[in-house]
Design an enzyme around this catalytic site. Sequence first.
Site, PDB file in Angstrom:
ATOM      1  N   ASP A  62       0.834  -1.206   0.000  1.00 19.81           N
ATOM      2  CA  ASP A  62       0.000   0.000   0.000  1.00 19.81           C
ATOM      3  C   ASP A  62       0.871   1.260   0.000  1.00 19.81           C
ATOM      4  OD1 ASP A  62       0.890  -0.177   2.584  1.00 19.81           O
ATOM      5  OD2 ASP A  62      -1.066   0.094   3.527  1.00 19.81           O
ATOM      6  N   SER A  63       2.200   1.069   0.017  1.00 17.55           N
ATOM      7  CA  SER A  63       3.119   2.191  -0.223  1.00 17.55           C
ATOM      8  C   SER A  63       2.874   2.787  -1.600  1.00 17.55           C
ATOM      9  CB  SER A  63       4.572   1.720  -0.097  1.00 17.55           C
ATOM     10  OG  SER A  63       4.777   0.571  -0.907  1.00 17.55           O
ATOM     11  N   ASP A  67      -1.244  -6.085  -0.225  1.00 15.19           N
ATOM     12  CA  ASP A  67      -1.522  -5.440   1.064  1.00 15.19           C
ATOM     13  C   ASP A  67      -3.014  -5.185   1.238  1.00 15.19           C
ATOM     14  OD1 ASP A  67       0.507  -5.008   2.877  1.00 15.19           O
ATOM     15  OD2 ASP A  67       1.226  -3.163   1.899  1.00 15.19           O
ATOM     16  N   LYS A 122      -1.313  -9.291   2.975  1.00 15.77           N
ATOM     17  CA  LYS A 122      -0.541  -8.830   4.130  1.00 15.77           C
ATOM     18  C   LYS A 122      -1.389  -7.825   4.896  1.00 15.77           C
ATOM     19  CE  LYS A 122       3.191  -5.927   3.823  1.00 15.77           C
ATOM     20  NZ  LYS A 122       2.701  -4.752   4.583  1.00 15.77           N
ATOM     21  N   GLU A 135      -1.295  -5.258   8.658  1.00 16.85           N
ATOM     22  CA  GLU A 135      -0.444  -4.682   9.700  1.00 16.85           C
ATOM     23  C   GLU A 135      -1.051  -4.900  11.078  1.00 16.85           C
ATOM     24  OE1 GLU A 135       0.553  -0.585   8.905  1.00 16.85           O
ATOM     25  OE2 GLU A 135       1.232  -1.057   6.867  1.00 16.85           O
ATOM     26  N   GLU A 149       9.474  -4.285  10.329  1.00 13.17           N
ATOM     27  CA  GLU A 149       9.895  -3.005   9.743  1.00 13.17           C
ATOM     28  C   GLU A 149      10.354  -2.013  10.810  1.00 13.17           C
ATOM     29  OE1 GLU A 149       7.169  -1.089   7.003  1.00 13.17           O
ATOM     30  OE2 GLU A 149       8.451   0.693   6.878  1.00 13.17           O
TER      31      GLU A 149
END
Length: 294
Positions: free
Chosen positions: A67-68, A106, A136, A138, A205
């Site tokens: 999602d960057s 993501d 993925k 978070e 991270e």
Amino acid sequence: MSTTFQLDTGTSRANPTPAPMKRLTVPAIRKRKVDGVTAEPVVMLTAYTARQAQLLDAHCDLLLVGDSLGQVIYGLPSSVPVTLDMMAAHGAAVVRGSYHAAVIVDMPFGSYEASPEQAFASAARLLKDTGCAGVKLEGGEAMAATVAFLTNRGIPVMGHVGLTPQAVNVLGGYNARGRSEAEAAKIVGDAKALDDAGAFAIVVEGVVEPIAVAITQAVACPTIGIGASAQCDGQVLVTEDMLGMFERVPRFVKIYENLAGTIAGAAARYAAEVRDRSFPGIEQTYQPKKADPK
Ligand code: KIV
């Protein structure tokens, strides 16, 4: 692996056609770590487009549609505004552009945190719309029940602990995490909870190195470091960062190329040639067929 380039008349672009091979699977990645040891480190890079995926595919075990892309592709201030539609569109493009790496997409902020059921609906859509191998998300302990819910229902999940960019509004910035003992213990606990819940790998991270080492030793699944440690079971970087597309990158990025300079230089040469009318030249111009001398 050899890659041949053929003209695809459907798209009029030379699309690489990698030698047919079986795509890597999530279980194959998970099995890389045996009794705490990963003999062959897991290689992951981000990819957002089909062409980028084509170029990275042969070199990576995993392609992450991160999602960057919010900041990198859309110029957004953070990943918070990224939507499920954006992730589905870019995920599908990356799957179309790859043959070898397993593609992980993501889950964007707001698409999974409310309940395991919400997460299942969002993740199922990503799997159906893109053909990706897994998702993925978070968060640590708070997300463990959701990770178990998804994995028990056929959706492989990669975890993400430490600096979790979707939580920027809670964390107050993108600084390295785990500088206090309490925070370090919390991050290690988060990773263990995801591992117990069935995550097939965990991104670690932006943490001080001893935390990354402790997590890697504590969990059964592979850890994938970014701003973490060379002792992680694998590594990931944002591709545009390591290609030198941005003037400012986090300290943990190693820049392998200066693509920003190459692109700006090519644009400058093109602009100069348009202005002095040396482009297009004879090679780039269609001429009428010569009349048949009869
Ligand atoms: O969104 C992303 O690109 C990521 C990686 C940096 C791990 O989550």
